[in-house]
Design an enzyme around this catalytic site. Structure first.
Site, PDB file in Angstrom:
ATOM      1  N   LYS A 130       0.837  -1.196   0.000  1.00  0.00           N
ATOM      2  CA  LYS A 130       0.000   0.000   0.000  1.00  0.00           C
ATOM      3  C   LYS A 130       0.881   1.258   0.000  1.00  0.00           C
ATOM      4  O   LYS A 130       1.949   1.292   0.602  1.00  0.00           O
ATOM      5  CB  LYS A 130      -0.925   0.005   1.218  1.00  0.00           C
ATOM      6  N   SER A 131       0.370   2.306  -0.643  1.00  0.00           N
ATOM      7  CA  SER A 131       1.151   3.531  -0.800  1.00  0.00           C
ATOM      8  C   SER A 131       1.415   4.227   0.535  1.00  0.00           C
ATOM      9  O   SER A 131       2.413   4.927   0.683  1.00  0.00           O
ATOM     10  CB  SER A 131       0.450   4.487  -1.753  1.00  0.00           C
ATOM     11  N   TYR A 133       2.413   2.945   3.353  1.00  0.00           N
ATOM     12  CA  TYR A 133       3.695   2.473   3.863  1.00  0.00           C
ATOM     13  C   TYR A 133       4.830   2.804   2.908  1.00  0.00           C
ATOM     14  O   TYR A 133       5.946   3.132   3.339  1.00  0.00           O
ATOM     15  CB  TYR A 133       3.635   0.967   4.127  1.00  0.00           C
ATOM     16  N   ALA A 134       4.572   2.730   1.602  1.00  0.00           N
ATOM     17  CA  ALA A 134       5.616   3.039   0.622  1.00  0.00           C
ATOM     18  C   ALA A 134       6.124   4.460   0.794  1.00  0.00           C
ATOM     19  O   ALA A 134       7.323   4.732   0.625  1.00  0.00           O
ATOM     20  CB  ALA A 134       5.082   2.835  -0.789  1.00  0.00           C
ATOM     21  N   ARG A 135       5.235   5.396   1.146  1.00  0.00           N
ATOM     22  CA  ARG A 135       5.610   6.805   1.289  1.00  0.00           C
ATOM     23  C   ARG A 135       6.478   7.076   2.511  1.00  0.00           C
ATOM     24  O   ARG A 135       7.033   8.167   2.656  1.00  0.00           O
ATOM     25  CB  ARG A 135       4.354   7.677   1.346  1.00  0.00           C
ATOM     26  N   THR A 154       2.394 -14.912   3.518  1.00  0.00           N
ATOM     27  CA  THR A 154       3.511 -14.433   4.326  1.00  0.00           C
ATOM     28  C   THR A 154       4.041 -13.144   3.701  1.00  0.00           C
ATOM     29  O   THR A 154       4.362 -13.114   2.513  1.00  0.00           O
ATOM     30  CB  THR A 154       4.628 -15.492   4.411  1.00  0.00           C
ATOM     31  N   LEU A 155       4.105 -12.106   4.497  1.00  0.00           N
ATOM     32  CA  LEU A 155       4.513 -10.780   4.032  1.00  0.00           C
ATOM     33  C   LEU A 155       5.900 -10.435   4.559  1.00  0.00           C
ATOM     34  O   LEU A 155       6.265 -10.824   5.677  1.00  0.00           O
ATOM     35  CB  LEU A 155       3.525  -9.721   4.530  1.00  0.00           C
ATOM     36  N   GLU A 156       6.656  -9.719   3.749  1.00  0.00           N
ATOM     37  CA  GLU A 156       7.965  -9.237   4.183  1.00  0.00           C
ATOM     38  C   GLU A 156       7.984  -7.720   4.110  1.00  0.00           C
ATOM     39  O   GLU A 156       7.691  -7.131   3.065  1.00  0.00           O
ATOM     40  CB  GLU A 156       9.071  -9.815   3.303  1.00  0.00           C
ATOM     41  N   GLN A 175      -2.214  -4.808  -1.120  1.00  0.00           N
ATOM     42  CA  GLN A 175      -3.379  -5.053  -1.967  1.00  0.00           C
ATOM     43  C   GLN A 175      -3.131  -6.256  -2.861  1.00  0.00           C
ATOM     44  O   GLN A 175      -2.044  -6.421  -3.416  1.00  0.00           O
ATOM     45  CB  GLN A 175      -3.686  -3.836  -2.835  1.00  0.00           C
TER      46      GLN A 175
END
Length: 207
Positions: A130-131, A133-135, A154-156, A175
């Site tokens: 998601k943007s 967190y990217a920002r 599983t997310l990193e 997403q």
């Protein structure tokens, strides 16, 4: 053939394949959720709860925003000198159960989605961060969910900044986009008995 003076140019004509791959809409996602494609499932976009604003999750126009569970594995270099995917040492991580996870600078953490997915045989799904967190310099690993794969994702989370960064459990983190194929695959992830089939919880690398 195009003529230009004494020169002739030939342009080969190739048949155009009848590609029909398309991204799936919110209506399709809601219909498939009724067949347990996503559990638990939120049919709308949630932006706040009883305590106030949250990082959004649920069904969007052309995707589904997943939530992060409160189980984290935080990377540490205290107990290991090398990270090897063929001989992975679980002591590389510290287990944390919390509604928040603080990732140290230039480090990362593993987590999992609250949602359990069952991908249809004619669908390939892509996970994108998601943007929000990217920002702030948090990169969520982009992962394909193959046809007939099922499990928790599983997310990193990689903290690319020189400062500690916070991840919130029970709120949106990534997403999932669903791509419909032009024909059903010959061999699915389930057919070849993929090593991450049916995974639950935060799953570490397997050789």
């Amino acid at each position: 053939m195009v003529k230009n003076g004494s020169l002739s140019y030939f342009f080969p004509i190739y048949p155009t394949p009848p590609f029909q791959m398309s991204i799936k809409s919110d209506q399709w996602i809601r219909r498939m959720a009724a067949s347990q494609m996503i559990t638990p499932f939120e049919p709308h976009q949630i932006k706040e709860n009883a305590t106030g604003p949250v990082i959004s999750y649920g069904t969007s126009s052309y995707g589904y925003d997943v939530r992060c569970a409160n189980e984290f594995k935080l990377f540490t270099n205290i107990n290991a000198t090398i990270v090897d995917p063929k001989q992975f040492d679980a002591k590389t991580f510290v287990d944390i159960v919390s509604d928040e996870c603080i990732i140290p600078p230039n480090s990362f953490a593993l987590a999992r989605t609250i949602e359990y997915f069952r991908i249809p045989r004619d669908i390939l799904a892509i996970v994108s961060g998601k943007s929000t967190y990217a920002r702030m310099g948090i990169v969520v690993n982009v992962t394909p969910l193959e046809p007939e794969w099922e499990g928790h994702i599983t997310l990193e989370f990689s903290n690319t900044t020189p400062l500690p960064a916070k991840i919130y459990a029970n709120e949106g983190v990534a997403q999932v986009l669903f791509l419909g194929a032009d024909e059903v695959c010959e061999t699915s992830y389930k057919d070849r008995q993929g090593k991450y089939q049916g995974q639950t919880g935060v799953t570490l690398p397997k050789a």
